[in-house]
Structures are given as structure tokens and as C-alpha cells.
Write a protein that holds these residues in place. Structure first.
Motif, short mmCIF file in Angstrom:
data_model
loop_
_atom_site.label_atom_id
_atom_site.label_comp_id
_atom_site.label_asym_id
_atom_site.label_seq_id
_atom_site.Cartn_x
_atom_site.Cartn_y
_atom_site.Cartn_z
N PHE A 53 4.28 -17.20 -4.07
CA PHE A 53 2.95 -17.80 -4.19
C PHE A 53 2.00 -17.10 -3.22
CE2 PHE A 53 -0.01 -21.42 -3.15
CZ PHE A 53 -0.68 -21.40 -4.37
N GLY A 54 0.76 -16.91 -3.65
CA GLY A 54 -0.17 -16.06 -2.92
C GLY A 54 -0.71 -16.62 -1.62
N TYR A 55 -0.44 -17.87 -1.31
CA TYR A 55 -0.97 -18.48 -0.09
C TYR A 55 0.18 -19.07 0.72
CZ TYR A 55 -5.33 -18.18 -2.73
OH TYR A 55 -6.41 -17.73 -3.47
N PRO A 56 0.20 -18.85 2.04
CA PRO A 56 1.26 -19.46 2.86
C PRO A 56 0.99 -20.95 3.06
CG PRO A 56 -0.30 -18.27 4.25
CD PRO A 56 -0.71 -18.00 2.83
N GLY A 57 2.05 -21.68 3.34
CA GLY A 57 1.94 -23.10 3.64
C GLY A 57 2.35 -23.37 5.08
N THR A 58 2.14 -24.60 5.51
CA THR A 58 2.51 -25.00 6.87
C THR A 58 3.36 -26.27 6.81
OG1 THR A 58 0.44 -26.23 7.10
CG2 THR A 58 0.49 -23.98 7.96
N VAL A 59 4.39 -26.30 7.65
CA VAL A 59 5.23 -27.49 7.76
C VAL A 59 4.46 -28.50 8.61
CG1 VAL A 59 7.40 -28.44 8.61
CG2 VAL A 59 7.35 -26.18 7.54
N GLU A 60 4.10 -29.62 8.01
CA GLU A 60 3.29 -30.62 8.70
C GLU A 60 4.02 -31.91 9.00
OE1 GLU A 60 -0.23 -31.16 6.38
OE2 GLU A 60 -1.17 -29.33 7.15
N THR A 61 5.08 -32.20 8.23
CA THR A 61 5.74 -33.49 8.37
C THR A 61 7.25 -33.34 8.23
OG1 THR A 61 3.84 -34.68 7.46
CG2 THR A 61 5.93 -35.82 7.41
N PRO A 109 -2.38 -24.66 0.23
CA PRO A 109 -3.65 -24.66 -0.50
C PRO A 109 -3.42 -24.18 -1.92
CG PRO A 109 -3.52 -22.74 0.93
CD PRO A 109 -2.31 -23.57 1.23
N ASN A 110 -4.25 -24.66 -2.85
CA ASN A 110 -4.06 -24.31 -4.26
C ASN A 110 -5.42 -24.04 -4.91
OD1 ASN A 110 -2.53 -23.93 -6.64
ND2 ASN A 110 -2.84 -26.06 -7.24
N PRO A 111 -6.20 -23.09 -4.34
CA PRO A 111 -7.58 -22.90 -4.83
C PRO A 111 -7.66 -22.43 -6.27
CG PRO A 111 -6.93 -21.13 -3.34
CD PRO A 111 -5.85 -22.16 -3.26
N ASP A 112 -6.64 -21.73 -6.75
CA ASP A 112 -6.67 -21.22 -8.13
C ASP A 112 -6.05 -22.21 -9.12
OD1 ASP A 112 -7.73 -18.86 -7.06
OD2 ASP A 112 -5.73 -18.06 -6.68
N GLY A 113 -5.51 -23.31 -8.62
CA GLY A 113 -4.92 -24.30 -9.52
C GLY A 113 -3.64 -23.86 -10.18
N LEU A 114 -2.95 -22.86 -9.60
CA LEU A 114 -1.73 -22.36 -10.23
C LEU A 114 -0.59 -23.37 -10.15
CD1 LEU A 114 -0.16 -20.02 -11.54
CD2 LEU A 114 0.30 -19.14 -9.24
N LEU A 115 -0.47 -24.04 -9.03
CA LEU A 115 0.61 -25.00 -8.86
C LEU A 115 0.25 -26.33 -9.51
CD1 LEU A 115 1.59 -24.33 -5.14
CD2 LEU A 115 2.55 -23.30 -7.21
N ARG A 116 1.23 -26.96 -10.13
CA ARG A 116 1.04 -28.26 -10.78
C ARG A 116 2.10 -29.23 -10.29
NH1 ARG A 116 -2.34 -28.39 -15.47
NH2 ARG A 116 -3.80 -26.65 -15.27
N HIS A 117 1.78 -30.49 -10.39
CA HIS A 117 2.69 -31.56 -10.00
C HIS A 117 3.98 -31.47 -10.81
CE1 HIS A 117 3.72 -35.59 -8.48
NE2 HIS A 117 4.22 -35.79 -9.68
N GLY A 118 5.13 -31.53 -10.12
CA GLY A 118 6.42 -31.53 -10.79
C GLY A 118 7.10 -30.18 -10.86
N GLU A 119 6.44 -29.10 -10.42
CA GLU A 119 7.07 -27.79 -10.42
C GLU A 119 8.20 -27.74 -9.39
OE1 GLU A 119 4.75 -24.06 -10.81
OE2 GLU A 119 3.00 -25.36 -10.70
N THR A 120 9.05 -26.73 -9.52
CA THR A 120 10.11 -26.49 -8.55
C THR A 120 10.00 -25.06 -8.05
OG1 THR A 120 11.67 -25.80 -10.28
CG2 THR A 120 11.66 -28.14 -9.65
N GLY A 121 10.72 -24.77 -6.99
CA GLY A 121 10.72 -23.42 -6.42
C GLY A 121 11.65 -23.38 -5.23
#
Length: 359
Positions: A223-231, A250-262
């Protein structure tokens, strides 16, 4: 005849001499490549299966009973906060509101008449108070009717994406019936389970307050954007020995959707790791081995313990010292206790083109 026999004898002698000389010729020895383990601080990549969730994902349910009169949006459509989504037939609730408003007007007239009489001391103050209470009750019932009428309109509580409709125009819906779901995908919460030992390493070695992680999607692309462990959740699962982590992406392009896996990839620092190239190992019955080159230049197989796997390297936790020599190339050309000739390549040179995370 004698000359023929002499020629045949001479040919046989020459042939025997030629074959003997060929046997006596030695094949040139092949030099193999040898190196040593490299001890350094590095980072290993831990990978975890994850579940991707919208930062807000809610059910939209009917708040009143009635026939669904109209749907104003389509499935999968982006909607704005306050946008009208569904309309339940409002006529019954409009009539109830009109009735309640009429009762308010009647109670107001009654209160005004009673107040004039009370001001003239014709009626007791208690009667005026009762009339005022009756007016307040009528106003409350009118406000309640207004709320019921508003509930016939189902609006979006926030910006998001509409899911599949579970009702159609003309359906009779009851209070609490599920209409659809709404997802806010501006940010995504990604949940993954971490084993207890890795959790302890994480807490003791990771100094960043919100460490960065990457997400590998189902198509094996990052995925094109890094994430951060917050919890990190409060409790371990006693059955699995894992504790859930949550990373925000962050998901500015709307590529990720609820229920996906990875898969989540998270770097973990390792101090004084003993590193060897993966190509210097071989496997027998799920155990990993290397060829150790002894002082007499003979190779001997030795089992090693791999503590972590990098992209091109293994971090070895047992069975190998950084002062020993290991066979780097030509593992299939030798067998146990063979004596070899070799060229030695320094560990840093041997691993210069390999992928490792230096600290």
C-alpha cells in the motif's frame, strides 16, 4: 607379414601410451567461494495477517414503522453528511403532528383565558397552574410528533460510502430494521495479532511512540502510504497467546475498503545479529545447515538455528560463530569431509548486494 605385425604392435603401444598419459593428467581444481558470518545491528521484518476496517462503519436502521417511499442514492455511492438517503411514507406522522399542533393552539387559548380570570381573582392560582401544565404537555407532544416525522427521513450522519441496500421502495419496514451500512474510509484501522514474545520485544526495543508499519495488500503489492501503530489492546487471548495491535492508515485515494485482508510488516530492531546469506544454507528435513570450512580446508555440515528471516539473509541464533568460515557458493559440488580450495570473500563484500536493514 612381419612388417604388418610390427606396425600393429607399434599402433597398440602408441594407443596404450596415449591412454595412460590421459589418465595421468589431473583435472584442474575448481576454487569455491567462502565467507564468514557478519555481526551487526539490524532490523528484521515481522509479518502478521491483518483485517482492514473503516474508521467508522455503522448500520443505518429504520427509526419508524412504515412503507419505504423512496431511495435517493445508489449502492456504493459517496454521500455527504446530512444527505437524504431514505424516505419512509410520512403522511401518518404529518397528521399526528398537525393534531399535536392544534392541541397546542387550543391549550394556549385556554391558558390565556384562565390567566385573565386569575388576574381578576375570578379563579384560583392552582387552576391557572393546571392550565399552564396542560399547555406544556401539548407542546411536548407536538415536539415528539415533530421528531417522529423527522425519523421518516434517514440522512447520512457523516461523509462515507453506502453499502448494499437490504430494502427496496415499497417495502414495509419496522422500527429497527436494517436498511444498509455506511463506511467512512478516509482513514482505515488495521488489526493484527502479535505473539507474546514479539510483543515483549516490541515494548522493550521500539522507542518510537507510534512506530511505522507497512501494509501488503491481497495482490502482494505494498500500500502506498505507511501506517502507525496507535493502539494495543489490554488483554492477551489465552487460547492463542496473542494480543491485538491496531494501526491507522491514511486512505486519500479510497483504495482500501472495509473488510479487506492483507499482511502488516513491522520492523523490529536486533542487536548484534549474526547474519549469513540465505544462499549459503541448505535444508534437510526442515532443518537448515551450512558447510563449515575447517583449518584443514575440509567441509563439514552443521545445523544452525535461524532466529529471523530477512529478504536475502538469515539471522542465526545458534550453531555458528562469526569467526568461522562457511561455504558461500558451490554447495552442490561438495559432500561431507571433502577437501576444497577456495577464495575468501569478506562478509561485507559478500553481502553488499543483499537486502538488509542496517541500524
Amino acid at each position: 607379414m612381419k612388417r604388418t605385425l610390427m606396425l600393429m604392435s607399434l599402433c597398440a603401444l602408441l594407443c596404450h601410451t596415449s591412454c595412460t598419459s590421459k589418465k595421468e593428467e589431473k583435472e584442474p581444481e575448481t576454487k569455491l567461494l567462502v565467507t564468514s558470518p557478519l555481526t551487526m545491528d539490524t532490523s528484521i521484518v515481522n509479518e502478521y495477517v491483518c483485517q482492514i476496517r473503516s474508521i467508522r462503519h455503522i448500520e443505518l436502521r429504520a427509526q419508524e414503522r412504515g412503507y419505504l417511499e423512496k431511495i435517493f442514492v445508489d449502492e456504493g455511492q459517496h454521500v455527504k453528511k446530512g444527505q437524504l438517503l431514505f424516505q419512509i411514507m410520512p403522511r401518518l406522522y404529518e397528521a399526528e403532528l398537525q393534531k399535536a399542533q392544534a392541541e397546542v393552539r387550543f391549550a394556549e387559548i385556554e391558558y390565556q383565558n384562565t390567566k385573565r380570570l386569575a388576574d381578576s381573582n375570578v379563579v384560583a392560582p392552582n387552576e391557572l397552574a393546571m392550565t399552564k401544565a396542560k399547555l406544556d404537555k401539548a407542546k411536548a407532544e407536538s415536539a415528539l410528533s415533530q421528531v417522529h416525522l423527522q425519523f421518516t427521513e434517514i440522512r447520512a450522519p457523516f461523509d462515507g460510502i453506502i453499502d448494499r441496500f437490504l430494502v427496496r421502495p415499497g417495502s414495509l419496514v419496522s422500527e429497527g430494521d436494517l436498511m444498509t451500512t455506511l463506511s467512512d474510509n478516509s482513514q482505515m484501522w488495521v488489526y493484527f495479532n502479535v505473539p507474546e514474545a514479539e510483543y515483549l520485544d516490541f515494548k522493550s526495543k521500539v522507542s518510537a511512540q507510534h512506530p511505522s508499519v507497512s501494509l501488503v495488500m491481497a495482490n502482494n503489492k505494498t500500500f502506498g502510504y505507511p501506517g502507525t501503530v496507535e493502539t494495543i489492546e489490554a488483554d492477551f487471548d489465552n487460547e492463542t497467546g496473542n494480543i491485538p495491535f491496531r494501526a491507522t492508515f491514511p486512505n486519500p485515494d479510497g483504495l482500501l475498503r472495509h473488510g479487506e485482508t492483507g499482511n502488516i510488516r513491522m520492523l523490529a530492531p536486533v542487536k548484534n545479529a549474526v547474519l549469513i546469506p540465505q544462499k549459503a544454507t541448505f535444508e534437510i528435513l526442515d532443518k537448515k545447515y551450512v558447510y563449515i570450512v575447517g583449518p584443514d580446508n575440509r567441509v563439514k555440515a552443521r545445523e544452525i538455528t535461524v532466529g529471523a528471516e530477512l529478504e536475502d539473509l538469515y539471522a542465526v541464533t545458534g550453531g555458528l560463530k562469526d569467526s568461522e568460515k562457511i561455504l558461500l557458493e558451490g554447495l552442490r559440488k561438495v559432500k561431507e569431509n571433502d577437501k576444497i580450495t577456495f577464495d575468501y570473500e569478506s562478509p561485507r563484500s559478500a553481502m553488499a548486494h543483499l537486502k538488509l536493514h542496517a541500524e
